[in-house]
Design an enzyme around this catalytic site. Sequence first.
Site, PDB file in Angstrom:
ATOM      1  N   GLN A 284       0.832  -1.213   0.000  1.00  0.00           N
ATOM      2  CA  GLN A 284       0.000   0.000   0.000  1.00  0.00           C
ATOM      3  C   GLN A 284       0.869   1.266   0.000  1.00  0.00           C
ATOM      4  OE1 GLN A 284      -2.096   1.006   3.548  1.00  0.00           O
ATOM      5  NE2 GLN A 284      -3.771   2.030   2.488  1.00  0.00           N
TER       6      GLN A 284
ATOM      7  N   ASP B 189      12.624 -11.569  -1.013  1.00  0.00           N
ATOM      8  CA  ASP B 189      12.054 -11.992   0.263  1.00  0.00           C
ATOM      9  C   ASP B 189      13.004 -11.457   1.330  1.00  0.00           C
ATOM     10  OD1 ASP B 189      11.292 -13.252   2.589  1.00  0.00           O
ATOM     11  OD2 ASP B 189      10.873 -15.182   1.596  1.00  0.00           O
TER      12      ASP B 189
ATOM     13  N   TYR C  15       1.469  -7.874  15.904  1.00  0.00           N
ATOM     14  CA  TYR C  15       1.914  -6.784  15.022  1.00  0.00           C
ATOM     15  C   TYR C  15       2.539  -5.665  15.856  1.00  0.00           C
ATOM     16  CZ  TYR C  15       1.201  -2.845  11.721  1.00  0.00           C
ATOM     17  OH  TYR C  15       1.349  -1.750  10.912  1.00  0.00           O
TER      18      TYR C  15
ATOM     19  N   LYS D 152       6.308  -4.023  16.059  1.00  0.00           N
ATOM     20  CA  LYS D 152       6.563  -2.598  15.802  1.00  0.00           C
ATOM     21  C   LYS D 152       7.378  -1.976  16.944  1.00  0.00           C
ATOM     22  CE  LYS D 152       4.855  -2.104  11.713  1.00  0.00           C
ATOM     23  NZ  LYS D 152       5.779  -1.934  10.575  1.00  0.00           N
TER      24      LYS D 152
END
Length: 318
Positions: free
Chosen positions: A12, A53, A142, A146
Amino acid sequence: MEKILVTGATGQIGSELTMALRNRFGAANVVAAGHSRPPLSHLRQSGPYCRLDVRDAEAVRQLVEDYQIDTIFHLASLLSAVAEEKPRQAWDINMNGLLNVLEVARVHDCAVFFPSSIGAFGPGTPAMDTPQDTIQRPSTLYGITKVSGELLCDYYYHHFGVDTRGVRYPGLISNIALPGGGTTDYAVDIFYEAVKNGHYDCFLDADTQLDMMYMPDAIGAAIQLMTADSQKLRHRNAFNITAMSFTPGQLAREIQKHLPGFTISYRVDPVRQVIADSWPRHMDDSAARAEWGWRPCFGLPEMVKDMLEKIAVKLDKS
Ligand code: AKB
């Protein structure tokens, strides 16, 4: 910044950041590297593109050496909802990918941009005016990657002098590449459904307030931070930044100003609702404003108008 590598370039943020960097620094100087998604044609055609990757340390090293890279925008990562479904894979991609990038940056003296997130905060964090320096005890895998990523970037800066910089992005809204597996994805999906069908069934409840940002501001922030005067950066990893803060109900009302017949209903996904409820409602981004001049251009009305116009053209409904 002369030779740039963008990992996660088909995602994105990457799809738009790569093009913005190519426009500014020259197409041949920006290598796009993607893995799981096929690249949009303009990304593949406008400059160098490689499959990568990021878990493969040797492949990352080879790419940096082949193209004599000096700056890496490391965007490859799994988002919050998909990371809850695949926690081991999320750890592997988000942490080992970052470690591979930092190691090659240490050896080859590259600067590194790392996108952290509102996900780096948790239920114990003050939700309103979330301070730059505060409690970070996220309840998602997640978020754990982070916070760990922020700390690892700080470590490489303090111990090895790697020029690491990062921001904590809020939910990002764009009309080019779709997000995949995030908790804030509703704020993109809603525009496609509004234009196509005049109705959206939202997976977060009407009053879930979250920080958000339009993609042009998110791209501008990454480039502005990486070109900022290093001496002025006190925080580095990572700066709170936000542009607007709204609920699904408020977003729907703003869309109705342009499409009066638009309707919204709510079918809450318990997994994503719990994640959203653990994140800040509105971050304090004064450190980013003071240290490198962060200022967003788009608020809610400007973003909604632009999204509806662009999506209508994209779906050929204008
Ligand atoms: C997600 O929803 O996972 C991301 C984020 C806020 O980091 N958009």
